[in-house]
Design a protein around this motif. Structure first.
Motif, PDB file in Angstrom:
ATOM      1  N   SER A 225       0.439  -1.275  -0.072  1.00 52.27           N
ATOM      2  CA  SER A 225       0.016  -0.032   0.034  1.00 52.27           C
ATOM      3  C   SER A 225       0.833   1.106  -0.108  1.00 52.27           C
ATOM      4  CB  SER A 225      -1.186   0.023   1.997  1.00 52.27           C
ATOM      5  OG  SER A 225      -2.135  -1.419   1.563  1.00 52.27           O
ATOM      6  N   ALA A 226       1.890   1.014   0.734  1.00 55.61           N
ATOM      7  CA  ALA A 226       2.876   2.555   0.813  1.00 55.61           C
ATOM      8  C   ALA A 226       3.391   2.486  -0.454  1.00 55.61           C
ATOM      9  CB  ALA A 226       4.132   2.307   1.978  1.00 55.61           C
ATOM     10  N   ALA A 227       4.081   1.315  -0.946  1.00 52.67           N
ATOM     11  CA  ALA A 227       4.596   1.554  -2.015  1.00 52.67           C
ATOM     12  C   ALA A 227       3.405   1.971  -3.487  1.00 52.67           C
ATOM     13  CB  ALA A 227       5.298   0.224  -2.789  1.00 52.67           C
ATOM     14  N   THR A 228       2.068   1.883  -2.948  1.00 51.73           N
ATOM     15  CA  THR A 228       1.121   2.124  -4.761  1.00 51.73           C
ATOM     16  C   THR A 228       1.093   3.686  -4.281  1.00 51.73           C
ATOM     17  OG1 THR A 228       0.572  -0.378  -4.568  1.00 51.73           O
ATOM     18  CG2 THR A 228      -1.804   1.910  -5.163  1.00 51.73           C
ATOM     19  N   ALA A 229       1.258   3.934  -2.956  1.00 55.12           N
ATOM     20  CA  ALA A 229       1.127   5.232  -2.556  1.00 55.12           C
ATOM     21  C   ALA A 229       2.186   6.411  -3.052  1.00 55.12           C
ATOM     22  CB  ALA A 229       0.663   5.423  -1.287  1.00 55.12           C
TER      23      ALA A 229
ATOM     24  N   MET B 221       2.281   8.862  -5.958  1.00 53.95           N
ATOM     25  CA  MET B 221       2.600  10.707  -5.856  1.00 53.95           C
ATOM     26  C   MET B 221       3.927  10.758  -6.657  1.00 53.95           C
ATOM     27  SD  MET B 221       1.654  10.962  -1.569  1.00 53.95           S
ATOM     28  CE  MET B 221       2.389   9.282  -1.131  1.00 53.95           C
ATOM     29  N   GLY B 222       4.325   9.950  -7.424  1.00 50.15           N
ATOM     30  CA  GLY B 222       5.333  10.573  -8.630  1.00 50.15           C
ATOM     31  C   GLY B 222       6.551   9.995  -7.736  1.00 50.15           C
ATOM     32  N   ALA B 223       6.615   9.405  -6.320  1.00 52.27           N
ATOM     33  CA  ALA B 223       7.952   8.908  -5.685  1.00 52.27           C
ATOM     34  C   ALA B 223       8.294   7.961  -6.544  1.00 52.27           C
ATOM     35  CB  ALA B 223       8.278   9.161  -4.845  1.00 52.27           C
ATOM     36  N   GLN B 224       8.857   7.219  -7.696  1.00 50.57           N
ATOM     37  CA  GLN B 224       8.749   5.935  -8.462  1.00 50.57           C
ATOM     38  C   GLN B 224      10.353   5.128  -7.825  1.00 50.57           C
ATOM     39  OE1 GLN B 224       8.201   8.288 -10.177  1.00 50.57           O
ATOM     40  NE2 GLN B 224       5.860   8.051 -11.345  1.00 50.57           N
ATOM     41  N   THR B 225      11.082   5.829  -6.849  1.00 52.57           N
ATOM     42  CA  THR B 225      12.159   5.538  -6.161  1.00 52.57           C
ATOM     43  C   THR B 225      11.580   5.200  -5.048  1.00 52.57           C
ATOM     44  OG1 THR B 225      13.687   6.856  -7.617  1.00 52.57           O
ATOM     45  CG2 THR B 225      14.605   5.975  -5.886  1.00 52.57           C
ATOM     46  N   ALA B 226      11.214   5.543  -4.142  1.00 54.94           N
ATOM     47  CA  ALA B 226      10.731   5.264  -3.009  1.00 54.94           C
ATOM     48  C   ALA B 226       9.884   4.300  -3.189  1.00 54.94           C
ATOM     49  CB  ALA B 226       9.947   6.283  -2.776  1.00 54.94           C
ATOM     50  N   ALA B 227       8.554   4.256  -3.783  1.00 55.85           N
ATOM     51  CA  ALA B 227       8.240   2.892  -4.202  1.00 55.85           C
ATOM     52  C   ALA B 227       8.979   2.023  -4.974  1.00 55.85           C
ATOM     53  CB  ALA B 227       6.652   2.954  -5.442  1.00 55.85           C
TER      54      ALA B 227
ATOM     55  N   GLY C  96      10.317  -3.352  -3.236  1.00 54.00           N
ATOM     56  CA  GLY C  96      11.596  -4.617  -3.436  1.00 54.00           C
ATOM     57  C   GLY C  96      12.316  -5.050  -2.884  1.00 54.00           C
ATOM     58  N   THR C  97      11.749  -4.355  -1.824  1.00 60.56           N
ATOM     59  CA  THR C  97      12.819  -4.412  -0.216  1.00 60.56           C
ATOM     60  C   THR C  97      11.465  -5.786  -0.096  1.00 60.56           C
ATOM     61  OG1 THR C  97      12.154  -2.999   1.110  1.00 60.56           O
ATOM     62  CG2 THR C  97      13.856  -2.969   0.344  1.00 60.56           C
ATOM     63  N   THR C  98      10.148  -5.951   0.097  1.00 60.08           N
ATOM     64  CA  THR C  98       9.457  -6.308   0.720  1.00 60.08           C
ATOM     65  C   THR C  98       9.459  -7.830   0.355  1.00 60.08           C
ATOM     66  OG1 THR C  98       8.369  -4.487   1.115  1.00 60.08           O
ATOM     67  CG2 THR C  98       6.849  -6.052   0.917  1.00 60.08           C
ATOM     68  N   VAL C  99       9.219  -8.057  -1.028  1.00 58.15           N
ATOM     69  CA  VAL C  99       9.087  -8.968  -2.206  1.00 58.15           C
ATOM     70  C   VAL C  99      10.497 -10.154  -2.124  1.00 58.15           C
ATOM     71  CG1 VAL C  99       9.417  -9.928  -4.387  1.00 58.15           C
ATOM     72  CG2 VAL C  99       8.331  -8.438  -4.272  1.00 58.15           C
TER      73      VAL C  99
END
Length: 135
Positions: free
Chosen positions: A97-101, A105-111, A116-119
């Motif tokens: 959910s945080a990655a999708t948010a 919002m345009g922060a693809q690196t953070a997403a 990625g770390t979750t997977v």
């Protein structure tokens, strides 16, 4: 340089002759378990009437207690595993959910980092299993 010593026949001692040789037989018995050997149980009963029944009742009680403790331990382990799965699922839902948010919002690196770390963490746990725990 080295001294030679002569063999002195008087210095050698001979074993005295055995007049009455005896053979010794040593027998050892070993018995393991919560209940004594039947001969020992019989002796307990001769000393204290009813002792054999009390000893057998004690062994049965101990066996029931051990079964109860094993069952409780297995139930606890099962609940612990189930709780861990629920917490892992909640963590994954929150992370994705945080990655999708972040992506929205345009922060693809953070997403990408969050997703990625979750997977990677999930794959690591499922492939290698839990190490360092008492399974």
């Amino acid at each position: 340089m080295s001294k030679k010593t002569k063999n002195n026949p008087a210095s050698k001692k001979k074993d005295p002759p055995r007049e009455n040789p005896q053979n010794h037989i040593v027998a050892a018995q070993q018995f393991s378990g919560p209940i004594p050997h039947p001969d020992i149980l019989r002796q307990y009963n001769e000393i204290l009437p009813g002792a054999a029944d009390r000893i057998l009742a004690m062994a049965e009680s101990e066996s029931e207690h051990q079964k109860s403790m094993d069952k409780t331990a297995m139930e606890f382990k099962s609940r612990e595993n189930r709780r861990g799965q629920y917490l892992a699922m909640a963590t994954v839902i929150v992370a994705f959910s945080a990655a999708t948010a972040c992506a929205y919002m345009g922060a693809q690196t953070a997403a990408a980092v969050i997703g990625g770390t979750t997977v990677v963490g999930l794959v690591t746990v499922f492939v290698t299993g839990r190490t360092g725990t008492n399974n």
